[in-house]
Design an enzyme around this catalytic site. Structure first.
Site, PDB file in Angstrom:
ATOM      1  N   LYS A  49      24.701  22.392  78.317  1.00 34.58           N
ATOM      2  CA  LYS A  49      25.175  23.328  79.314  1.00 34.58           C
ATOM      3  C   LYS A  49      24.136  23.559  80.406  1.00 34.58           C
ATOM      4  CE  LYS A  49      26.794  25.845  75.331  1.00 34.58           C
ATOM      5  NZ  LYS A  49      26.661  27.097  74.585  1.00 34.58           N
ATOM      6  N   GLY A  50      22.911  23.166  80.116  1.00 34.65           N
ATOM      7  CA  GLY A  50      21.797  23.537  80.994  1.00 34.65           C
ATOM      8  C   GLY A  50      21.915  23.059  82.427  1.00 34.65           C
ATOM      9  N   GLU A 105      19.854  16.568  84.828  1.00 31.35           N
ATOM     10  CA  GLU A 105      19.318  17.364  83.714  1.00 31.35           C
ATOM     11  C   GLU A 105      18.672  18.641  84.228  1.00 31.35           C
ATOM     12  OE1 GLU A 105      19.172  17.827  80.678  1.00 31.35           O
ATOM     13  OE2 GLU A 105      19.110  15.999  79.472  1.00 31.35           O
ATOM     14  N   ASP A 106      18.640  19.642  83.369  1.00 33.33           N
ATOM     15  CA  ASP A 106      17.901  20.859  83.665  1.00 33.33           C
ATOM     16  C   ASP A 106      16.409  20.653  83.451  1.00 33.33           C
ATOM     17  OD1 ASP A 106      18.316  20.508  80.937  1.00 33.33           O
ATOM     18  OD2 ASP A 106      18.940  22.570  80.556  1.00 33.33           O
ATOM     19  N   ASP A 109      11.700  17.720  78.420  1.00 39.26           N
ATOM     20  CA  ASP A 109      10.551  18.229  77.675  1.00 39.26           C
ATOM     21  C   ASP A 109       9.938  17.067  76.899  1.00 39.26           C
ATOM     22  OD1 ASP A 109       8.698  19.792  76.389  1.00 39.26           O
ATOM     23  OD2 ASP A 109      10.115  20.770  75.061  1.00 39.26           O
ATOM     24  N   LYS A 137       8.442  18.544  82.132  1.00 45.23           N
ATOM     25  CA  LYS A 137       7.258  19.096  81.464  1.00 45.23           C
ATOM     26  C   LYS A 137       6.337  17.959  81.040  1.00 45.23           C
ATOM     27  CE  LYS A 137       9.532  22.514  78.938  1.00 45.23           C
ATOM     28  NZ  LYS A 137       9.381  23.631  77.980  1.00 45.23           N
ATOM     29  N   PHE A 158       7.627  27.512  77.495  1.00 47.62           N
ATOM     30  CA  PHE A 158       9.070  27.667  77.341  1.00 47.62           C
ATOM     31  C   PHE A 158       9.608  28.440  78.541  1.00 47.62           C
ATOM     32  CE2 PHE A 158      13.095  29.216  75.754  1.00 47.62           C
ATOM     33  CZ  PHE A 158      13.599  28.065  75.196  1.00 47.62           C
ATOM     34  N   ASP A 165      18.233  28.337  78.776  1.00 48.38           N
ATOM     35  CA  ASP A 165      18.467  29.526  77.962  1.00 48.38           C
ATOM     36  C   ASP A 165      17.393  29.736  76.906  1.00 48.38           C
ATOM     37  OD1 ASP A 165      19.352  27.236  76.348  1.00 48.38           O
ATOM     38  OD2 ASP A 165      20.052  28.755  74.934  1.00 48.38           O
ATOM     39  N   ARG A 171      20.672  32.091  81.203  1.00 49.59           N
ATOM     40  CA  ARG A 171      21.070  30.927  81.995  1.00 49.59           C
ATOM     41  C   ARG A 171      21.435  31.318  83.424  1.00 49.59           C
ATOM     42  NH1 ARG A 171      21.922  26.465  78.550  1.00 49.59           N
ATOM     43  NH2 ARG A 171      22.763  26.942  76.496  1.00 49.59           N
TER      44      ARG A 171
HETATM   45  P1  IMP Z   1      13.855  17.187  75.154  1.00 53.59           P
HETATM   46  O1  IMP Z   1      12.722  17.740  74.339  1.00 53.59           O
HETATM   47  O2  IMP Z   1      13.371  16.558  76.443  1.00 53.59           O
HETATM   48  O3  IMP Z   1      14.694  16.235  74.327  1.00 53.59           O
HETATM   49  O4  IMP Z   1      14.754  18.435  75.572  1.00 53.59           O
HETATM   50  C1  IMP Z   1      15.887  18.756  74.860  1.00 53.59           C
HETATM   51  C2  IMP Z   1      16.562  20.009  75.352  1.00 53.59           C
HETATM   52  O5  IMP Z   1      15.794  21.127  74.920  1.00 53.59           O
HETATM   53  C3  IMP Z   1      16.696  20.214  76.849  1.00 53.59           C
HETATM   54  O6  IMP Z   1      17.776  19.552  77.420  1.00 53.59           O
HETATM   55  C4  IMP Z   1      16.899  21.716  76.894  1.00 53.59           C
HETATM   56  O7  IMP Z   1      18.251  22.026  76.611  1.00 53.59           O
HETATM   57  C5  IMP Z   1      16.005  22.200  75.784  1.00 53.59           C
HETATM   58  N1  IMP Z   1      14.712  22.662  76.312  1.00 53.59           N
HETATM   59  C6  IMP Z   1      13.544  21.988  76.402  1.00 53.59           C
HETATM   60  N2  IMP Z   1      12.571  22.750  76.934  1.00 53.59           N
HETATM   61  C7  IMP Z   1      13.160  23.943  77.226  1.00 53.59           C
HETATM   62  C8  IMP Z   1      12.670  25.172  77.830  1.00 53.59           C
HETATM   63  O8  IMP Z   1      11.506  25.331  78.210  1.00 53.59           O
HETATM   64  N3  IMP Z   1      13.582  26.174  77.954  1.00 53.59           N
HETATM   65  C9  IMP Z   1      14.875  26.060  77.547  1.00 53.59           C
HETATM   66  N4  IMP Z   1      15.370  24.927  77.000  1.00 53.59           N
HETATM   67  C10 IMP Z   1      14.515  23.887  76.832  1.00 53.59           C
HETATM   68 MG    MG Z   2      19.476  19.819  78.734  1.00 52.06          MG
END
Ligand code: IMP
Ligand code: MG
Length: 186
Positions: A49-50, A105-106, A109, A137, A158, A165, A171
């Site tokens: 949803k991000g 993407e939002d 990470d 990040k 975070f 969220d 959000r």
């Molecule tokens: P990934 O670690 O890049 O696979 O991120 C997976 C998902 O974790 C992202 O799409 C977000 O939905 C969530 N996420 C990662 N970092 C944050 C943050 O700092 N705040 C909120 N959601 C996060």
């Molecule tokens: Mg996401």
């Protein structure tokens, strides 16, 4: 008028990116995307949803007519970390064979969710797959990911707001910020 920092009361630690900064950055990214996809039939794919906020604002920052589709994926992981094991909760409605696809993407990470998603979409025979993320990040650099459009490189904290969220809240903040520790330290 939208939610602002005052409405957050004591829950907000600090604002990292303001609404104005987001808008200005999306105008720049939009101009680059317009130029890169001139005469193309672009499909932008938002990851629910991000990415709802960035999809809505990025799409309106473009002059290129685009199609929009959505995917929802869940990555199994403990709490706020991601494991790279991904399940599709909602798939695309569009056949992307021979299409130019831009994943929106939002945040990236660990990059694990995204690298799985890129592999999944590439297996469907698109003409191209690129990525636009509002926030990247530092951990994302450990994964070999080619992210063409990045809004902001932020430190490893975070973050919440602008689609992001904590426990499904925050959000709808128009800015990106960090939470005060008392919110998640119970
Ligand atoms: P990934 O670690 O890049 O696979 O991120 C997976 C998902 O974790 C992202 O799409 C977000 O939905 C969530 N996420 C990662 N970092 C944050 C943050 O700092 N705040 C909120 N959601 C996060
Ligand atoms: Mg996401």
């Amino acid at each position: 008028m939208s939610v602002d920092a005052k409405d957050m009361g004591q829950d907000l630690e600090k604002v990292l990116v303001t609404e104005e900064e987001i808008k200005a950055r999306l105008a720049e990214l939009g101009a680059r995307i317009d130029a890169d996809y001139a005469d193309r039939d672009l499909l932008i794919v938002g990851v629910l949803k991000g990415a709802v906020m960035v999809m809505a604002d990025l799409a309106r920052a473009l002059h290129t007519p685009v199609s929009m589709d959505w995917m929802a994926v869940s990555s199994y992981g403990a709490g706020t970390t991601s494991s790279g094991v991904v399940r599709i909760l909602k798939d695309l409605e569009t056949d992307i064979k021979d299409r130019d696809v831009l994943i929106v993407e939002d945040v990236i990470d660990s990059g694990l969710t995204l690298s799985w998603l890129i592999g999944n979409l590439k297996s469907r025979g698109p003409r191209s797959v690129e990525v636009c993320t509002m926030v990247r990040k530092p951990l994302a650099f450990d994964v070999d990911l080619d992210v063409k459009y990045v809004g902001f490189d932020l430190p490893n904290e975070f973050i919440i707001g602008y689609g992001l969220d904590y426990a499904e809240k925050y959000r709808n903040l128009p800015f990106i910020g960090t939470l005060a520790p008392h919110v998640y330290e119970h």
